[in-house]
Design a protein around this motif. Structure first.
Motif, PDB file in Angstrom:
ATOM      1  N   ASP A 197      33.880  46.038  41.288  1.00 36.80           N
ATOM      2  CA  ASP A 197      32.856  45.331  40.534  1.00 36.80           C
ATOM      3  C   ASP A 197      32.968  45.533  39.031  1.00 36.80           C
ATOM      4  O   ASP A 197      32.267  44.882  38.262  1.00 36.80           O
ATOM      5  N   ILE A 198      33.828  46.449  38.601  1.00 37.43           N
ATOM      6  CA  ILE A 198      34.025  46.674  37.170  1.00 37.43           C
ATOM      7  C   ILE A 198      34.988  45.609  36.655  1.00 37.43           C
ATOM      8  O   ILE A 198      36.164  45.600  37.009  1.00 37.43           O
ATOM      9  N   ALA A 199      34.486  44.675  35.849  1.00 35.83           N
ATOM     10  CA  ALA A 199      35.270  43.539  35.355  1.00 35.83           C
ATOM     11  C   ALA A 199      35.827  42.701  36.496  1.00 35.83           C
ATOM     12  O   ALA A 199      36.873  42.068  36.371  1.00 35.83           O
ATOM     13  N   SER A 200      35.141  42.698  37.634  1.00 34.77           N
ATOM     14  CA  SER A 200      35.554  41.938  38.824  1.00 34.77           C
ATOM     15  C   SER A 200      36.878  42.412  39.401  1.00 34.77           C
ATOM     16  O   SER A 200      37.581  41.664  40.078  1.00 34.77           O
ATOM     17  N   GLY A 201      37.239  43.650  39.125  1.00 37.57           N
ATOM     18  CA  GLY A 201      38.364  44.294  39.804  1.00 37.57           C
ATOM     19  C   GLY A 201      39.711  43.613  39.698  1.00 37.57           C
ATOM     20  O   GLY A 201      40.317  43.307  40.727  1.00 37.57           O
ATOM     21  N   PRO A 202      40.264  43.400  38.503  1.00 40.70           N
ATOM     22  CA  PRO A 202      41.566  42.732  38.416  1.00 40.70           C
ATOM     23  C   PRO A 202      42.712  43.503  39.051  1.00 40.70           C
ATOM     24  O   PRO A 202      43.714  42.906  39.450  1.00 40.70           O
ATOM     25  N   THR A 203      42.574  44.824  39.169  1.00 43.81           N
ATOM     26  CA  THR A 203      43.646  45.612  39.780  1.00 43.81           C
ATOM     27  C   THR A 203      43.188  46.311  41.055  1.00 43.81           C
ATOM     28  O   THR A 203      43.837  47.251  41.522  1.00 43.81           O
ATOM     29  N   VAL A 204      42.091  45.846  41.642  1.00 44.40           N
ATOM     30  CA  VAL A 204      41.475  46.526  42.781  1.00 44.40           C
ATOM     31  C   VAL A 204      41.402  45.596  43.980  1.00 44.40           C
ATOM     32  O   VAL A 204      41.025  44.422  43.863  1.00 44.40           O
ATOM     33  N   ALA A 205      41.765  46.110  45.147  1.00 40.94           N
ATOM     34  CA  ALA A 205      41.667  45.330  46.380  1.00 40.94           C
ATOM     35  C   ALA A 205      40.215  44.939  46.647  1.00 40.94           C
ATOM     36  O   ALA A 205      39.285  45.676  46.314  1.00 40.94           O
ATOM     37  N   ASP A 206      40.050  43.779  47.278  1.00 37.06           N
ATOM     38  CA  ASP A 206      38.706  43.216  47.486  1.00 37.06           C
ATOM     39  C   ASP A 206      38.488  42.863  48.949  1.00 37.06           C
ATOM     40  O   ASP A 206      39.101  41.935  49.464  1.00 37.06           O
ATOM     41  N   PRO A 207      37.589  43.579  49.648  1.00 40.36           N
ATOM     42  CA  PRO A 207      37.335  43.258  51.054  1.00 40.36           C
ATOM     43  C   PRO A 207      36.406  42.065  51.254  1.00 40.36           C
ATOM     44  O   PRO A 207      36.262  41.573  52.378  1.00 40.36           O
ATOM     45  N   THR A 208      35.747  41.566  50.193  1.00 42.55           N
ATOM     46  CA  THR A 208      34.851  40.424  50.361  1.00 42.55           C
ATOM     47  C   THR A 208      35.648  39.138  50.491  1.00 42.55           C
ATOM     48  O   THR A 208      36.848  39.094  50.219  1.00 42.55           O
TER      49      THR A 208
END
Length: 455
Positions: A197-208
């Motif tokens: 959720d930090i800056a919409s996670g540009p480098t983070v996997a997203d389970p949603t």
């Protein structure tokens, strides 16, 4: 226990706010997380209100060669020698941000396993990297962003929608860096410090999922542009999932958080002997509702000594929301503070300060405001009706007219909202607070005691 007779509540609360900001300064929190020099290249990228200051901290402490590109909010740039700093619009994105996002993807293409990408992410990065998903235009992204900001959706809900309409968020930037090693340093501005959720996670996997984003839009009555709806309904906007092998060499480090900032603020009050109680670092909800609830707690402290004895400071962080219905100049912190003041109704001995640690509450270069026991009385004397101001979402107009705005300028960091309520004295035996009226001026004007009744 009594409040020291020489204590100025406004000075104390402002000092606590500034300590919270100082604790999250990139020069302090970034250097301990820098990696060892790689065999290959170090490429620095990033986005957010603190990203330029983070880039400067990297340059000042990096012994070898580096290059890079980061994008920050207009007015938040700082001089860097080897990392290019680009400014773009926030909270509604613009073409400068879109161009910077495209160039960032180009910077990280063609890297090798020996290279390291250092990604500097902070709050505000979502609007600053507005690269539209397939079939979308920047105008589509701007329309959705405006609708989200006015909807009352939580930051987690907003960012879920943003991730699925983006070509760079939701882990996509990290996969573009593959096969290089990716190290993300995050300054958290979101409740719960969830990296996606930090800056919409540009480098983070997203389970949603796209279905989740559609449900959020429907729940808040957000009318999506046709291209955005198609992207979500078709599933073409799906983000990078946790099982993606391209994220195997991606690391995430939280270098500053709201909790650490609140603890730094609490330390400021220690020499005064006034206890500080941190109620939470991730409080959410409608700003005016949170203000009303907090007023109830403060009144209970003053009148009953529950759940804490007065004097004390009630400290909290997080990110509230505002469902915009009026035409005023507002932000979530001044909305909270105005609702708090109306509910307290001039209760003696209670002061408060609320502000955004990035220096911008809403869309104005005003961090927040200060509330005193005589705030409502001074407003009435100027012909300002507090409830009318709240109904018009005009918190900035209300506090600015009283000279009680808190202005910091660009703080170059962002660890979310700061709220401090000083209950400076307990009610005297037999005393009780008047019922809240909000717009009915008291028969006799209440003058503020600069020492809050301390003897």
């Amino acid at each position: 226990m009594n409040v020291p007779s020489n204590l100025d509540p406004k000075v104390l609360l402002r000092a606590m706010f500034e300590a919270a900001i100082a604790a999250a300064q990139p020069a302090r929190c970034v250097p301990p997380y820098l990696p060892q020099p790689p065999q290959g290249r170090l490429v620095v990228i990033g986005a957010g209100k603190a990203s330029a200051a983070m880039a400067r901290a990297v340059e000042q402490h990096w012994p070898g060669e580096l290059s890079g590109l980061v994008v920050t909010r207009y007015g938040y740039a700082v001089p860097c020698q080897r990392i290019e700093i680009v400014e773009a619009a926030h909270p509604v994105p613009d073409a400068a941000g879109e161009t910077a996002a495209r160039r960032m993807l180009e910077r990280v293409s063609g890297l090798s396993p020996d290279d390291v990408v250092l990604c500097l992410i902070s709050g505000g990065g979502s609007a600053l990297l507005p690269l539209p998903g397939e079939g979308l235009t920047l105008a589509d992204k701007q329309a959705v962003n405006r609708a989200l900001l006015h909807s009352g959706a939580t930051i987690s809900e907003m960012n879920c929608v943003r991730r699925h309409l983006s070509a760079i968020k939701g882990g996509r930037l990290a996969t573009a860096c593959h096969p290089a090693r990716v190290i993300s340093l995050l300054i958290s501005d979101v409740p719960g410090d969830n990296p996606m959720d930090i800056a919409s996670g540009p480098t983070v996997a997203d389970p949603t999922t796209c279905a989740d984003a559609l449900a959020i839009a429907g729940r808040h009555g957000i009318k999506l542009p046709a291209a955005a709806r198609h992207l979500l309904e078709s599933g073409a906007g799906e983000t990078i999932k946790p099982s993606d092998p391209r994220l195997a060499h991606s690391e995430i480090h939280l270098v500053a958080t709201p909790q650490l900032a609140l603890e730094a603020a609490a330390a400021v009050a220690k020499p005064t002997g006034i206890p500080v109680h941190i109620l939470g670092d991730s409080l959410e909800g409608e700003a005016r509702d949170v203000g009303t609830v907090m007023a109830g707690i403060a009144r209970q402290v003053a009148l009953r000594g529950q759940p804490f004895a007065a004097p004390c400071v009630l400290l909290s962080g997080g990110e509230t929301t505002v469902t915009v219905r009026g035409q005023g100049r507002g932000g979530r912190n001044v909305e909270f503070l105005l609702a708090l003041g109306i509910a307290l109704d001039g209760h003696p001995g209670i002061h408060a300060l609320a502000g955004d640690t990035d220096g911008v509450d809403g869309q104005e270069d005003i961090a927040g405001a200060y509330l005193a026991p005589d705030t409502l009385a001074r407003a009435w004397s100027l012909g300002i009706k507090p409830r009318d101001s709240l109904a018009d979402n005009d918190g900035h107009g209300f506090f600015q007219a009283l000279g009680d705005s808190v202005i910091t300028g660009p703080t170059l960091t962002n660890v979310n909202d700061f709220r401090a309520i000083l209950v400076a004295e307990a009610a005297r035996p037999g005393a009780s607070a008047p019922p809240s009226t909000g717009d009915s001026a008291p028969p006799v004007p209440i003058a503020a005691d600069p020492h809050c009744g301390a003897e």
